[in-house]
Each structure stands twice: as C-alpha cells, then as structure tokens.
Design a protein around this motif. Structure first.
Motif, short mmCIF file in Angstrom:
data_model
loop_
_atom_site.label_atom_id
_atom_site.label_comp_id
_atom_site.label_asym_id
_atom_site.label_seq_id
_atom_site.Cartn_x
_atom_site.Cartn_y
_atom_site.Cartn_z
N ALA A 1 6.45 -1.88 45.65
CA ALA A 1 7.78 -2.24 45.13
C ALA A 1 7.69 -2.89 43.76
N SER A 2 6.79 -3.86 43.60
CA SER A 2 6.67 -4.56 42.32
C SER A 2 6.21 -3.62 41.23
N ALA A 3 5.28 -2.71 41.56
CA ALA A 3 4.78 -1.76 40.57
C ALA A 3 5.87 -0.77 40.15
N GLU A 4 6.63 -0.27 41.13
CA GLU A 4 7.69 0.68 40.79
C GLU A 4 8.80 0.01 39.99
N LYS A 5 9.10 -1.24 40.30
CA LYS A 5 10.11 -1.98 39.53
C LYS A 5 9.64 -2.15 38.08
N TRP A 6 8.40 -2.56 37.92
CA TRP A 6 7.84 -2.76 36.58
C TRP A 6 7.81 -1.43 35.83
N LEU A 7 7.44 -0.36 36.55
CA LEU A 7 7.35 0.96 35.92
C LEU A 7 8.72 1.47 35.50
N ALA A 8 9.73 1.29 36.35
CA ALA A 8 11.07 1.75 36.02
C ALA A 8 11.61 1.04 34.78
N ASP A 9 11.40 -0.26 34.71
CA ASP A 9 11.86 -1.01 33.53
C ASP A 9 11.12 -0.54 32.28
N LEU A 10 9.83 -0.30 32.44
CA LEU A 10 9.02 0.14 31.29
C LEU A 10 9.44 1.52 30.81
N LEU A 11 9.66 2.43 31.75
CA LEU A 11 10.08 3.78 31.38
C LEU A 11 11.42 3.76 30.66
N SER A 12 12.32 2.91 31.14
CA SER A 12 13.63 2.81 30.49
C SER A 12 13.48 2.31 29.05
N ASP A 13 12.66 1.29 28.86
CA ASP A 13 12.43 0.76 27.51
C ASP A 13 11.74 1.80 26.62
N ASP A 14 10.77 2.52 27.21
CA ASP A 14 10.04 3.52 26.43
C ASP A 14 10.94 4.67 26.00
N MET A 15 11.82 5.10 26.90
CA MET A 15 12.71 6.20 26.55
C MET A 15 13.67 5.80 25.43
N ARG A 16 14.16 4.57 25.50
CA ARG A 16 15.03 4.10 24.41
C ARG A 16 14.25 4.06 23.10
N LYS A 17 13.00 3.60 23.18
CA LYS A 17 12.17 3.54 21.98
C LYS A 17 11.94 4.95 21.43
N ALA A 18 11.67 5.90 22.32
CA ALA A 18 11.42 7.28 21.87
C ALA A 18 12.66 7.87 21.21
N GLU A 19 13.81 7.65 21.84
CA GLU A 19 15.04 8.22 21.30
C GLU A 19 15.40 7.61 19.95
N GLY B 1 -4.18 5.73 38.37
CA GLY B 1 -3.38 4.74 39.08
C GLY B 1 -2.62 3.87 38.11
N MET B 2 -1.67 3.11 38.66
CA MET B 2 -0.85 2.28 37.79
C MET B 2 -1.68 1.25 37.03
N GLU B 3 -2.80 0.85 37.62
CA GLU B 3 -3.62 -0.15 36.94
C GLU B 3 -4.30 0.41 35.70
N LYS B 4 -4.40 1.78 35.59
CA LYS B 4 -4.99 2.40 34.42
C LYS B 4 -3.94 2.90 33.43
N GLN B 5 -2.72 2.95 33.88
CA GLN B 5 -1.67 3.53 33.05
C GLN B 5 -1.23 2.61 31.92
N PHE B 6 -1.44 1.29 32.05
CA PHE B 6 -0.75 0.38 31.15
C PHE B 6 -1.67 -0.52 30.33
N THR C 1 2.82 6.41 21.09
CA THR C 1 2.95 4.95 20.94
C THR C 1 3.59 4.29 22.15
N LEU C 2 3.97 5.06 23.17
CA LEU C 2 4.61 4.48 24.35
C LEU C 2 3.58 3.77 25.22
N SER C 3 4.05 3.14 26.26
CA SER C 3 3.20 2.24 27.05
C SER C 3 2.30 2.98 28.04
N MET C 4 2.81 4.03 28.66
CA MET C 4 2.06 4.69 29.73
C MET C 4 0.94 5.56 29.17
N GLN C 5 -0.19 5.51 29.83
CA GLN C 5 -1.36 6.25 29.40
C GLN C 5 -1.10 7.75 29.36
#
Length: 692
Positions: A147-165, A380-385, A632-636
């Motif tokens: 749950a905590s990882a998916e929450k963190w990931l969802a927030d990060l993806l949202s921020d990254d998409m705004r940054k990309a756009e 895994g999520m621990e390598k993605q960020f 330049t986004l966060s995810m590997q």
C-alpha cells in the motif's frame, strides 16, 4: 484535397471527434490489469488461483524500528503499534520481531479491505509512522509494503507526468519556432499532436474495459503520440511551405505536399502501426496494452496530419507565416543553411563511400557491444527510484536486518482435500503456513536469502522450485506453484525470451515487405531492415552501459541497477523499428524523386538528403527532446526508455541517415532501383557526383 475543399467540415469534425473521445473516455475511466494478468507462467497461475478463490493476499506492510542501542526500539515500537491501530485502517498487527543483535525490530500488519484500493487508504498509517518517528529521538522508522509503495508510486507518477507535459511541449514548440520562424506554423503541429493524444487517451480508456492496461501505458502513449504527431505535421507542413517558396500557388503546393509528404506519412504511419502490432505476439498483456495504445495514437495522429492539417493550411493560406519572429531569421535562409550543412557533410561521404560506410558501421557496432552482456529483470520498486529514495532505503534496511522479509516467495498449494494427512504432513515442514480449509488452498511464505533479486535469491528460488517443493509434496496429489516478486520476474523474463522471437520475425518481415511495396526495391527494403537493426543494437548497448554498468549514469541523475527493465528490450525494438521509418521513408522518397527525374544515384542521394535535411533535423530534435525529458523522470524504467529511444533517434538521424545510408546506397549504385527505373543519368548530373 477533400479536406482542403471542405475546411469547415474537416475542422469541426476533428474537434467533435476529440471532444467526444475525451469526454466519453474520461467518464468510463481506465481499468488497470490485475497482478495475475501482468504476469506469466506458474507465478501468474498461483496469483490467479488465490484471486479466483477470493483469497487475494491483503496489502501487507512492514515497519522497521531501529535504535542506537539494544532494546532502544521498544518504546517507539509500542507507541507505533498503538498509533497505527487507532487509524482503524489496519488488522493483524503482530508483536515486534527483534533482530539477532537486538537493536532493531520489525512490526508487521495488514491493511483492511481490498488490497487493490489499499493505497487510497494508507495515508493515515503513513502519518502515524511519521509522527512516531518524530516523537522518539535516537530511533528511526522505515516503512515498506504494497500500500505504501503504491501510494508513493502513484504520487510520483502524477508529478512525473506533469513534469513531462510541461517540459516536452514547450521544448517541441521552441524547436518548431526555430525551424519555421513563425508562431502559427510552429503551433499547428503541437496543437494537432496534443489533440491526437487527448482523443487517443479517451479511446484507450474505453478499450481498457476489454484489455486491461499497465499503469505506465498512458505515459508511453503520450511519449509516442507527441513525437509522432509533431513529426508527421512537420513533414507535411515543411513540404507545403517549400513548394510555396518555389513559386507554386496555394492549391498546387498543397496537392504536391499531399502526393509526396502526405504519402510518406501514410506509409510511415502504416509501418509504425504494423510494427507495434507485433507486440500482440509477445504473449504478455503488458505488451498488448502498449500495442493498442501506440497504434491508437499513431493512427489518430496520422489521420489528423492528412485531414485537418490540409484543411487548416487551406484556410490559413499565407497566414500560416503569421507571428514571424525576425530574430530567428528568414525561413528560406534557414532551409538553405540546413541544406548547405548537409551538402558539406555529404561531399566526403560520397567521395569515399567505402571508408565512411565501414567507419560508421564500426562506431555503431562498438556502441552495441555492451548489449552482449545485457541482463534483464522486472525491477522492484526499491530499484526503480534510486538508492536515496525513502522506499529504497526502507527496503534495504529491512532486507539487511531480516533477509527475505520484504519479498519472500509465496507458495500456493491446492488439493482435493487440503487437510489430507499427506498434504498436512508436507505443509508441516514449513514455518509460515496459512491453510484455507473451505477453499482447499494453502499459502506458504518462504524467505529468500539475499536482497530478493540477486544471485543468492535466484539460486534459492530455483532450489525451492526444483528440489524442496517436489521432494516435500511428492505423492500427495497436490498442485504446488510459486509466486512472489522474484518468481514473477523470472517467469516474465522466460516468457519474454519466448515471445521476442516471433515479434522480431514479424516486424522485420513486415518492415521489409512494406518497404518493398513502397519503393519496389528489395535492396532498399533489406537496407532499411539492416539499418534499423544497427540503430536498435546501438540503443541496447548504450542502455546496458549506462544503467547496468553505470557508465555516465550520474550525468542524467541515474545510477547502475545491474539490469535492464524486463519489458524494455522488446518495447525499444518495436518502437524504434516503427519510428525510424519516419526519417527513412521521408528521406528515401526524396532520393527516389530525384532519381526518377533522371539524376544518377550519387546526385539523387545528395539532392534527397539536402532537401530533407531541415525537416529531418527538426523532427529528430523534437523526438530526442521529448525522449530526453522522460530520461529525467524519477522511475528507472522511464529513464531507460528515454535514454534508449533518444540515443537511437539521434544516431538514426545523424550517423545512419547522413553517413551510413548515403555511403551504402552509393556503393550499391544502380542496384538500389528496380531494373525498369534504372534510368540513364542526365549529363549535367554526371559531371557532379556529389550533386552539390
């Protein structure tokens, strides 16, 4: 031409299509694939058995409480337990489990309710952990879980998409301003590409109710859609403006652009879509979703560039040059300058084609060399960020103190009677066993040594599958399947190894046949396939060097993770085979035009490349810029995709199209063309082999 003569119908029809697609798709919402749908093999079957039995594992969470001295963690662990229970969102909170040295303890609990929606309910728990951490000096708390990882990931993806756009769109607009020197001409491709992406987003949301999607599919669609949409419009608009500059009236210029660049866009779009459809042969729903998304956005962008774009050009007329920016210089001077630079590069290439062909080939092979040692895995999520990310730090600290804790193997056992003596005896040989008698299913958690993905963990998983489980359950009649993050990664990679062969065969054959139909030359068709393979190989090599070995990774804010994301090689192969056709079809079409007018092969090569240099440079710059934003986004995996595609496009538009393609075609000479088209060159062109 119908669009040009029915401007209002074409424009209003396009706008209605975009609005309706966006509204209906937004109302329907997107459906993401389940864990079993995302996987393959035995691990996916195991997860599906649990889901079908209504035994989907709750979202588990781990909190590591560590202190400066032995037992210093106890007050913090006691307060933490009370705090998370008060949230009302957790269940099965277990007593703190001390580590061997007594300086750390692990608190385990589960989120209440459906695991799929746990990320939406985990915030109070995160707040409780944070407040407990702040309230106790000398103690550190690290949380890791689904749950905590998916929450963190969802927030990060949202921020990254705004940054990309907000980064990619202005970059594309700036490059187009430089290319055209006029605001209106620069805005047209960007607006059409964005509207194409909006319509594709809506249609994809509707389609996701039948074909469930991976969470990054929209990012992939936006990446491809913006790059392709802008490029298609750029090619069309550039040719129309060139014909106007040559003295043709508006309708004639539009007709010529439709017959040349418009045709090239259709061929290129068809090639991209057919190449993308190869992903349906992978046997993985992840790639089926990618295929659907990219085919949709390319189809819509292609249709927009040959329908609404001609209508807008016919309506605007000379107003397409409105908003001229004097400090960027005159458009025709810029086009002439691009052609002059291309001509300067081509002179030595066409003068000594053998030398430059071998030199450019050696460079591409050298760049591709690291790909021979490429390793792939589902990161895994621990390598993605990155190693400094809170999620990564938490995972590493928990793994060090309690090996196998965050990512144990999950064994699913099914039998006609799970309580039969033989099955019960076999289950008794394991520690963490949960038996669901009414469903005749048992779950076993088996901690794996190592960090969950290294060699030790993989050997332990192989031993579990090949020896421990067969020995323990031999003769019981039970079905035993292994899931868990590592098992899912192994099964996913095994399926990729099987699936990449039919995908590779499909896209190479399709590309060859399309080029054969387009140019009526098996030599050009074969050259197209070989050049694409060299670009893909170079991209693989650079990705491996940067992300697996860490060479130059710090320059883009990345670091070595020891492997390439499992789905990346196949995805990059398919996308690059499709996208490289943009330049290849556009350039070779102009070369053939010159040859059909009577130029010999070297002169036709020079004329075709010089006349397309400005458009290809602008289109490549836009693609490289858009892909570089994703690097330049966060995810590997986004970084790897951005670097791989940006490097490949850069090499494709420079080294391949400016050096290797002309030198190879020059060496092949009249063999490039069908026998009936091998016209005798005109004398004027014969005296100037380079055509400049």
């Amino acid at each position: 031409m119908w669009s040009a003569h029915h401007r209002r119908t074409a424009v209003i029809g396009w706008l209605l299509f975009v609005v309706l697609s966006t509204v209906v798709g937004g109302a329907s919402g997107m459906v993401e694939m389940t864990e079993s749908e995302a996987g393959s093999g035995d691990s996916a079957r195991a997860v599906r058995i649990l889901a079908d039995a209504g035994l989907e594992q709750p979202a588990g969470e781990l909190v590591l409480v560590s202190g400066d001295t032995a037992d210093a963690w106890r007050p913090a662990a006691r307060d933490l337990t009370a705090a998370i229970e008060r949230t009302g969102e957790v269940s099965r909170v277990q007593p703190p489990l001390p580590s061997k040295d007594g300086r750390e303890a692990l608190v385990r609990f589960e989120m209440k309710g459906d695991a799929a929606g746990a990320a939406d309910r985990v915030q109070p728990v995160l707040d409780a952990v944070r407040d407990t951490d702040r309230a106790h000096d000398g103690v550190e708390l690290h949380q890791f879980g689904r749950a905590s990882a998916e929450k963190w990931l969802a927030d990060l993806l949202s921020d990254d998409m705004r940054k990309a756009e907000f980064t990619a769109v202005p970059l594309a607009l700036g490059i187009l301003l430089v290319a055209f020197g006029a605001l209106v001409a620069a805005l047209l491709p960007v607006v059409l590409a964005l509207t194409a992406c909006m319509a594709a987003f809506g249609l994809l949301s509707l389609a996701s109710h039948q074909l469930h999607l991976f969470q990054t599919t929209y990012s992939v669609m936006f990446l491809v859609g913006l790059a392709v949409g802008v490029d298609y419009c750029l090619f069309y608009l550039r040719r129309e403006r060139d014909e106007r500059a040559a003295g043709h009236d508006a309708e004639t210029a539009l007709r010529i652009a439709a017959a040349t660049s418009g045709r090239a866009v259709l061929v290129s779009g068809a090639t991209v879509m057919l190449a993308m459809s190869g992903m349906f042969l992978s046997g993985l729903m992840l790639f089926e979703g990618f295929a659907l998304a990219t085919i949709l956005v390319v189809l819509i962008a292609m249709l927009g560039s040959v329908t609404v774009l001609p209508a807008l050009l016919a309506w605007l007329g000379d107003r397409v040059d409105a908003g001229r920016l004097p400090f960027l210089g005159r458009r025709r001077d810029g086009a002439r300058e691009s052609g002059a630079i291309a001509g300067a590069v081509l002179r030595p290439v066409l003068a000594r084609p053998r030398l430059f062909a071998f030199a450019s080939l050696a460079v591409l092979l050298a760049l591709a060399a690291p790909a021979a040692g490429m390793k792939t895995e589902q990161l895994g999520m621990e390598k993605q960020f990155g190693s400094d990310a809170p999620l990564t730090v938490a995972h590493e600290r928990i793994t060090e103190a309690f090996p196998g804790g965050p990512e144990p193997a999950r064994v699913v056992v099914t039998a006609d009677d799970i309580t039969a003596p033989a099955v019960t005896a076999a289950l008794g040989g394991f520690e963490r066993v949960t038996v669901h008698r009414e469903k005749n299913v048992a779950e076993i958690e088996v901690p794996l040594p190592g960090d969950g993905s290294d060699t030790r963990s993989r050997r332990a998983l192989a031993d579990l599958r090949e020896h421990r489980l067969p020995d323990a359950f031999d003769g019981t009649g039970a079905t035993v399947l292994v899931a868990g993050e590592l098992a899912e990664s192994v099964d996913f990679n095994d399926q990729l190894k099987k699936g990449i062969v039919p995908v590779f065969v499909f896209i190479t054959v399709v590309t060859f046949l399309l080029m054969l139909v387009c140019f009526r030359s098996w030599v050009i068709a074969l050259t197209s396939v070989v050049l694409n393979l060299l670009s893909v190989g170079a991209a693989y090599g650079v990705m491996t060097a940067v992300f697996q070995h860490g060479i130059g990774a710090s320059l883009i804010g990345a670091e070595a993770v020891g492997a390439i994301e499992g789905w990346m090689p196949l995805f990059v192969l398919v996308v690059l085979f499709g996208l490289s056709m943009d330049y290849h079809v556009f350039v070779v079409s102009r070369i053939r035009e010159a040859h059909d007018r009577g130029a010999d092969t070297p002169a036709a090569i020079s004329e075709g490349i010089r006349r397309t240099a400005g458009a290809v440079t602008g289109a490549a710059a836009i693609m490289v810029a858009v892909f570089a934003v994703f690097a330049t986004l966060s995810m590997q995996d986004m970084k790897q995709m951005g670097v791989g595609l940006a490097v490949a496009v850069l090499l494709d538009a420079t080294l391949v199209r400016m050096v290797l393609l002309p030198s190879t075609m020059s060496l092949l000479g009249h063999h490039n063309w069908p026998r009936r088209n091998r016209k005798r060159p005109v004398p004027a062109r014969r005296s100037s082999p380079a055509g400049v």
